[in-house]
Scaffold this active site. Structure first.
Site, PDB file in Angstrom:
ATOM      1  N   PRO A 117      -0.006  11.683  -3.598  1.00 11.78           N
ATOM      2  CA  PRO A 117      -1.060  10.874  -2.975  1.00 11.78           C
ATOM      3  C   PRO A 117      -0.615  10.222  -1.669  1.00 11.78           C
ATOM      4  O   PRO A 117      -0.365   9.023  -1.574  1.00 11.78           O
ATOM      5  CB  PRO A 117      -1.395   9.839  -4.054  1.00 11.78           C
TER       6      PRO A 117
ATOM      7  N   SER B 267      -2.188   9.594   1.114  1.00 13.67           N
ATOM      8  CA  SER B 267      -3.068   8.573   1.705  1.00 13.67           C
ATOM      9  C   SER B 267      -2.824   7.215   1.058  1.00 13.67           C
ATOM     10  O   SER B 267      -2.789   6.180   1.733  1.00 13.67           O
ATOM     11  CB  SER B 267      -4.542   8.951   1.510  1.00 13.67           C
ATOM     12  N   ASP B 268      -2.670   7.216  -0.261  1.00  9.06           N
ATOM     13  CA  ASP B 268      -2.407   5.964  -0.967  1.00  9.06           C
ATOM     14  C   ASP B 268      -1.091   5.335  -0.513  1.00  9.06           C
ATOM     15  O   ASP B 268      -1.016   4.128  -0.266  1.00  9.06           O
ATOM     16  CB  ASP B 268      -2.336   6.222  -2.473  1.00  9.06           C
ATOM     17  N   ILE B 269      -0.051   6.151  -0.437  1.00  5.10           N
ATOM     18  CA  ILE B 269       1.248   5.611  -0.055  1.00  5.10           C
ATOM     19  C   ILE B 269       1.215   5.103   1.386  1.00  5.10           C
ATOM     20  O   ILE B 269       1.717   4.013   1.690  1.00  5.10           O
ATOM     21  CB  ILE B 269       2.347   6.676  -0.239  1.00  5.10           C
TER      22      ILE B 269
ATOM     23  N   GLY C  62      -0.736   1.933   1.517  1.00  3.43           N
ATOM     24  CA  GLY C  62       0.086   0.855   0.963  1.00  3.43           C
ATOM     25  C   GLY C  62       1.134   0.371   1.942  1.00  3.43           C
ATOM     26  O   GLY C  62       1.380  -0.841   2.076  1.00  3.43           O
TER      27      GLY C  62
END
Length: 389
Positions: free
Chosen positions: A169, A171-173, A176
Site C-alpha cells: 500500500p 499510497s498509504d505509506i 502517512g
C-alpha cells in the site's frame, strides 16, 4: 539533561485505523511521542482482523503499524465516553483522524474548530483519500483507489500488461509519511514562538495528492514538454543501461547513471571500442540504440553467474545488485546490521518482529519501547492520568 527522544513530552491522539494514519502515528512514536491509539469499544481497528496471518488473536498486519503506542477504547456515541475523549484531547499536542468527512465529526464535537477552541495549541491532522477541499473532497478512498486515480497503475508493468497495482500500500505509506512531515513542521512552527505561545493548525493530507508525487520526473516531463508517460516495464525512460539484465544464473540490476560510470562499465565487459564510440558513446545514443546495447551486454553477462558480475561492478564503483525475494532481504546480513528488523516482547504472542525505522540520527535515535497494544490495554492507566473516574 536533554532527552534523547526529540518528541518526548508530545502527546499524540491517534484516532485512525487501517494503515496510513497508524503508520504516521507509529513514526511519531518511534521519535519519542506518547501516542495513544483510540479504538472503537468492542471491535477496534479494522486492521486487527485483516488476515491471515494472525498471531494469536492479532493480525500480523495490525502488528506491523502500531508499535510505540498505548490503546484505549471509546464509544463516541456514549456521552460519558465522549466527554472522556474530550478530556484526553485537552491534554494533547496532536490529533490524527482519517475520517473522510469532517462534518460527521461535528456531531461529536471532534471537528477542528471545536477541538482547537478547547485546546488552541492542538495540531489537527486530517488524512483522507481526496482531502477536504476541491470537487472530490470528502469521498472515501483507499490505497488502491489512489493508485488508480493518479495514473501510477496505468504506467506500471510492461507495454502489454493491463493496469498493475504496486503490491504494497504505497499510497498509504506515502500519505502517512507526508502527514508525519506536516505534523513535525506544525510542531516546530508552534513551539518556536517566544515562550511557546504559538497555536496549533489544521493539516490536510490526501492519499491521492501523496501518491501523485510518485510521478516525479515523469510528471515533470509531461508538464514541461508535453511528453505523456508510457509503460516501459523495468526500463528507465531517460537512462540506459538502467534496468535488470540477465546473467548466467539469474537477473541482476545495473544502474549506469553517469558518463563516468559508463566508461568503467563497458571496459569491464570488454565491449568493442569502435562500436561504443559510434553508437553508444553518449546516454542519448544509448537510449536510441537501447535494444541493441542490452543484447550485447547480456551476451557478455551470460558467461558468468550473477555474483561474479555484482562483485566486479561493486569493486569498480558501478551500482549493481541482486533481485531479491522479500524473505531474502529481510534475512540479509546488511539488513540485520542496519537494525531494519527489530524484535519486541509482547504479552500475548511472546516476540513480535517488525521492520525498523530507517531514520538514523546520531544524537536522537528512534527507540522501540512499546509493543503493538492489545485492544483497550491501557484504559485504566490513561484514565488515571487524566483524572477520569
Amino acid at each position: 539533561m536533554t532527552s534523547s527522544m526529540p518528541l518526548e513530552g508530545i502527546r499524540v491522539i491517534d484516532m485512525t485505523e487501517a494503515l496510513a494514519g497508524p503508520y504516521c502515528a507509529m513514526m511519531l512514536g518511534d521519535m519519542g511521542a506518547d501516542v495513544i491509539k483510540v479504538e472503537r469499544t468492542g471491535s477496534g481497528d479494522q486492521a486487527r482482523k485483516w488476515g491471515p496471518p494472525f498471531l494469536e488473536s492479532e493480525s500480523a498486519y495490525y502488528m506491523s503499524t502500531n508499535r510505540n503506542k498505548r490503546c484505549i477504547t471509546v464509544d463516541i456515541k456514549d456521552p460519558d465516553d465522549l466527554a472522556r475523549l474530550h478530556k484526553l484531547l485537552e491534554t494533547a499536542d496532536v490529533f490524527i483522524t482519517n475520517n473522510p468527512r469532517l462534518d460527521s465529526l461535528k456531531r461529536y464535537k471532534l471537528d477542528p474548530d471545536y477541538l482547537r477552541s478547547i485546546n488552541p495549541k492542538l495540531i489537527f491532522s486530517a488524512l483522507s483519500g481526496y482531502g477536504h477541499t476541491g470537487p472530490k473532497a470528502n469521498r472515501g478512498g483507499y490505497d488502491l483507489i489512489a493508485q488508480g486515480e493518479t495514473g501510477l497503475m496505468a504506467i506500471t508493468g510492461g507495454p502489454e500488461d493491463g493496469p498493475m497495482r504496486f503490491p504494497t500500500p504505497i499510497s498509504d505509506i506515502t500519505g502517512g509519511l507526508y502527514s508525519t512531515i506536516g505534523i513535525l513542521n506544525a510542531l516546530y512552527a508552534r513551539d518556536k514562538k517566544a515562550g511557546g505561545s504559538g497555536s496549533g493548525q489544521f493539516l490536510d493530507v490526501a492519499l491521492v495528492d501523496s501518491e501523485m508525487t510518485w510521478l516525479a520526473n515523469l510528471g515533470g516531463s509531461y508538464l514541461n514538454a508535453g511528453q505523456k508517460p508510457k509503460k516501459m516495464g523495468n526500463q528507465h525512460p531517460t537512462i540506459t543501461p538502467y534496468q535488470p539484465v540477465r546473467a548466467k544464473d539469474k537477473d541482476i540490476i545495473i544502474a549506469v547513471g553517469t558518463q563516468a560510470v559508463w566508461g568503467r562499465f563497458y571496459k569491464i565487459l570488454d565491449l568493442d571500442e569502435a562500436l561504443v564510440a559510434s553508437r553508444f558513446a553518449t546516454n542519448e545514443q544509448r537510449n536510441e540504440h537501447r535494444d541493441e546495447l542490452i543484447a550485447l551486454i547480456e551476451e557478455v553477462l551470460m558467461t558468468q553467474n550473477a555474483d561474479h558480475w555484482i562483485d566486479q561492478f561493486v569493486a569498480h564503483q558501478i551500482p549493481a545488485g541482486p533481485i531479491n525475494l522479500p524473505d531474502e532481504i529481510l534475512e540479509d546480513e546488511h539488513t540485520l546490521a542496519r537494525g531494519m528488523v527489530i524484535e519486541m516482547d509482547h504479552p500475548l504472542v511472546g516476540t513480535v518482529r517488525n521492520i525498523g525505522n530507517p531514520i538514523n540520527l546520531s544524537e536522537t535515535p528512534v527507540t522501540y519501547r512499546k509493543h503493538p497494544p492489545m485492544l483497550g490495554e491501557h484504559n485504566d492507566e490513561i484514565d488515571e492520568e487524566i483524572g477520569w473516574q
